[in-house]
Design an enzyme around this catalytic site. Sequence first.
Site, PDB file in Angstrom:
ATOM      1  N   SER A  68       0.828  -1.208   0.000  1.00  0.00           N
ATOM      2  CA  SER A  68       0.000   0.000   0.000  1.00  0.00           C
ATOM      3  C   SER A  68       0.861   1.257   0.000  1.00  0.00           C
ATOM      4  CB  SER A  68      -0.920   0.006   1.223  1.00  0.00           C
ATOM      5  OG  SER A  68      -1.837  -1.055   1.178  1.00  0.00           O
ATOM      6  N   ARG A  73       0.465   8.347   5.152  1.00  0.00           N
ATOM      7  CA  ARG A  73      -0.550   7.826   6.062  1.00  0.00           C
ATOM      8  C   ARG A  73      -1.929   8.411   5.748  1.00  0.00           C
ATOM      9  NH1 ARG A  73      -0.664   3.625   9.953  1.00  0.00           N
ATOM     10  NH2 ARG A  73       1.358   3.432  10.947  1.00  0.00           N
ATOM     11  N   HIS A 125      -3.221   6.826   2.604  1.00  0.00           N
ATOM     12  CA  HIS A 125      -3.567   5.432   2.889  1.00  0.00           C
ATOM     13  C   HIS A 125      -4.911   5.323   3.588  1.00  0.00           C
ATOM     14  CE1 HIS A 125      -3.221   1.685   5.433  1.00  0.00           C
ATOM     15  NE2 HIS A 125      -2.968   1.199   4.243  1.00  0.00           N
TER      16      HIS A 125
END
Length: 213
Positions: free
Chosen positions: A20, A43, A46
Amino acid sequence: MGNHPAYNYIQDPQVIYDKSFATVRAEANLSQLPDTLHDVAIRLIHSCGMTDLPDDLAWDGDVAGAGRQALQSGAPILVDAMMVRHGIIDRNLPANNKIICTLNDDGVADTAKAQGTTRSAISVEHWQDHLAGAVVCIGNAPTALFRLLELLSEGAPKPAVILGFPVGFVGAAESKDALIEDAQDIPFLTVRGRRGGSAIAAASVNALASGLS
């Protein structure tokens, strides 16, 4: 019902994370961000699947440095919603940091009704004893961010960093514009426009707490 075929999908959690994050690095343009914000931006992306998010990020000061130092020193994390609180990975917090959400405190709902405002705005007034040096993370209510800015302009103690990600169609963009215009020398990170939300807000804290680990 017939038998389902075996699905071919990755099950190893670490492999899922690694792939990812690699995909985000390959597809997102992080070049406009300081190096210290790359892990944070990854982050955030994601958490929402939007690789164009960095185009709308706005910040000032050493957000990552100030936030990490505050967490490592044991500062509390002030959140506007329990959804944000539950998205923060407790085991990664460096100093068993206390996460405070005052939305359901006694008297908040009654006071909000009496004053004709939101519970979120009133709940922020309950932060004042914890504000100094704290990590503030707003992922839901524009009124929470507006009220925080008002309190700071009135002399309330300054937090170490403001992570401002209120979401929605009424006041969200405007509250973040207000933060960008006058954060009162407090390091901040936000995303312009309507986008935001609890997952993105929690992801910002998780990034400060442990990077991409």
